[in-house]
Write a protein that holds these residues in place. Structure first.
Motif, short mmCIF file in Angstrom:
data_model
loop_
_atom_site.label_atom_id
_atom_site.label_comp_id
_atom_site.label_asym_id
_atom_site.label_seq_id
_atom_site.Cartn_x
_atom_site.Cartn_y
_atom_site.Cartn_z
N LEU A 85 -47.46 5.82 11.53
CA LEU A 85 -47.44 5.87 12.99
C LEU A 85 -48.81 5.51 13.56
O LEU A 85 -49.85 5.89 13.00
CB LEU A 85 -46.97 7.23 13.46
CG LEU A 85 -45.45 7.43 13.32
CD1 LEU A 85 -45.10 8.91 13.40
CD2 LEU A 85 -44.71 6.65 14.40
N GLN A 86 -48.76 4.81 14.67
CA GLN A 86 -49.96 4.35 15.35
C GLN A 86 -49.99 4.93 16.75
O GLN A 86 -48.98 5.39 17.28
CB GLN A 86 -49.94 2.81 15.40
CG GLN A 86 -49.80 2.16 14.04
CD GLN A 86 -49.43 0.69 14.13
OE1 GLN A 86 -49.26 0.13 15.20
NE2 GLN A 86 -49.31 0.04 12.97
N LEU A 87 -51.17 4.88 17.36
CA LEU A 87 -51.32 5.41 18.71
C LEU A 87 -50.30 4.76 19.66
O LEU A 87 -49.77 5.43 20.56
CB LEU A 87 -52.73 5.17 19.21
CG LEU A 87 -53.86 5.83 18.42
CD1 LEU A 87 -55.21 5.43 19.01
CD2 LEU A 87 -53.73 7.34 18.41
N GLU A 88 -50.05 3.48 19.45
CA GLU A 88 -49.14 2.73 20.33
C GLU A 88 -47.68 3.14 20.17
O GLU A 88 -46.83 2.70 20.93
CB GLU A 88 -49.25 1.23 20.06
CG GLU A 88 -50.67 0.68 20.03
CD GLU A 88 -51.33 0.86 18.67
OE1 GLU A 88 -52.15 1.80 18.55
OE2 GLU A 88 -51.01 0.09 17.74
N ASP A 89 -47.37 3.96 19.18
CA ASP A 89 -46.00 4.42 18.99
C ASP A 89 -45.68 5.63 19.87
O ASP A 89 -44.55 6.11 19.88
CB ASP A 89 -45.75 4.79 17.53
CG ASP A 89 -45.82 3.59 16.59
OD1 ASP A 89 -46.41 3.72 15.51
OD2 ASP A 89 -45.28 2.52 16.96
N THR A 90 -46.67 6.11 20.59
CA THR A 90 -46.44 7.22 21.52
C THR A 90 -45.42 6.82 22.57
O THR A 90 -45.49 5.72 23.13
CB THR A 90 -47.76 7.63 22.18
OG1 THR A 90 -48.61 8.20 21.18
CG2 THR A 90 -47.52 8.65 23.28
N GLY A 91 -44.50 7.73 22.85
CA GLY A 91 -43.50 7.45 23.87
C GLY A 91 -42.32 8.40 23.74
O GLY A 91 -42.31 9.30 22.91
N VAL A 92 -41.34 8.15 24.60
CA VAL A 92 -40.09 8.91 24.54
C VAL A 92 -39.08 8.04 23.80
O VAL A 92 -38.88 6.87 24.14
CB VAL A 92 -39.58 9.27 25.94
CG1 VAL A 92 -38.29 10.08 25.83
CG2 VAL A 92 -40.63 10.05 26.71
N TYR A 93 -38.45 8.65 22.82
CA TYR A 93 -37.51 7.94 21.95
C TYR A 93 -36.08 8.36 22.28
O TYR A 93 -35.80 9.56 22.41
CB TYR A 93 -37.84 8.23 20.49
CG TYR A 93 -39.07 7.50 20.01
CD1 TYR A 93 -40.33 7.81 20.51
CD2 TYR A 93 -38.97 6.47 19.07
CE1 TYR A 93 -41.46 7.12 20.09
CE2 TYR A 93 -40.08 5.77 18.64
CZ TYR A 93 -41.33 6.10 19.15
OH TYR A 93 -42.44 5.41 18.73
N TYR A 94 -35.24 7.35 22.41
CA TYR A 94 -33.85 7.58 22.82
C TYR A 94 -32.88 6.95 21.82
O TYR A 94 -33.17 5.88 21.26
CB TYR A 94 -33.57 6.92 24.17
CG TYR A 94 -34.45 7.37 25.30
CD1 TYR A 94 -35.65 6.72 25.56
CD2 TYR A 94 -34.05 8.41 26.14
CE1 TYR A 94 -36.45 7.12 26.63
CE2 TYR A 94 -34.84 8.81 27.20
CZ TYR A 94 -36.03 8.16 27.43
OH TYR A 94 -36.82 8.56 28.50
N CYS A 95 -31.74 7.57 21.67
CA CYS A 95 -30.66 6.88 20.96
C CYS A 95 -29.59 6.48 21.97
O CYS A 95 -29.50 7.03 23.07
CB CYS A 95 -30.09 7.72 19.83
SG CYS A 95 -29.26 9.22 20.32
N ASN A 96 -28.81 5.51 21.55
CA ASN A 96 -27.85 4.90 22.46
C ASN A 96 -26.61 4.47 21.69
O ASN A 96 -26.70 4.06 20.53
CB ASN A 96 -28.48 3.69 23.14
CG ASN A 96 -27.49 2.84 23.89
OD1 ASN A 96 -27.04 1.81 23.40
ND2 ASN A 96 -27.15 3.26 25.10
N VAL A 97 -25.48 4.58 22.34
CA VAL A 97 -24.25 3.97 21.84
C VAL A 97 -23.68 3.14 22.98
O VAL A 97 -23.51 3.63 24.10
CB VAL A 97 -23.24 5.00 21.32
CG1 VAL A 97 -22.86 6.01 22.39
CG2 VAL A 97 -22.00 4.30 20.77
N ALA A 98 -23.48 1.88 22.71
CA ALA A 98 -23.00 0.98 23.74
C ALA A 98 -21.74 0.26 23.26
O ALA A 98 -21.61 -0.07 22.09
CB ALA A 98 -24.08 -0.04 24.10
#
Length: 115
Positions: A85-98
């Motif tokens: 993992l890198q600093l740029e991987d910071t964020g909110v992670y979502y899963c999706n079904v479409a």
């Protein structure tokens, strides 16, 4: 009613690993393609990868080799394994079904990569 619940996020140091989970209810994950996305601070949401109904995985080029997707049919859960993992991987992670007739998102789980 379809529900997706992400978990497993948290604070991790650069170079570390995390495994996120997306528990699905109201659908059978064997029947649909599932995907993982993230939204980094100040950036648009981006797709990280998908796992098809037959289990075929396709990762976006910018995380290929570091991230992977898997699923546990018995738990009706999809996973996002993240490493290096890198600093740029910071964020909110979502899963999706479409699907042509619906599009469901989880509430997201925060991943923070920091020293």
């Amino acid at each position: 009613q379809v529900r997706l619940v992400e978990s497993g996020g948290g604070l991790v140091q650069p170079g570390g690993s995390l495994r996120l989970a997306c528990a699905a209810s109201g659908i059978n994950i064997r029947s649909y393609a599932m995907s993982w996305h993230r939204r980094a601070p100040g950036k648009e949401r981006e797709m990280l990868g998908t796992i098809g109904s037959r289990g075929t995985v396709d990762m976006s080029y910018f995380v290929r080799g570091r991230f992977s997707i898997s699923r546990d049919i018995t738990k009706n859960t999809v996973y996002l394994q993240m490493s290096s993992l890198q600093l740029e991987d910071t964020g909110v992670y979502y899963c999706n079904v479409a699907h042509p007739s619906f599009d469901y998102w989880g509430q997201g789980t925060q991943v923070t990569v920091s020293q």
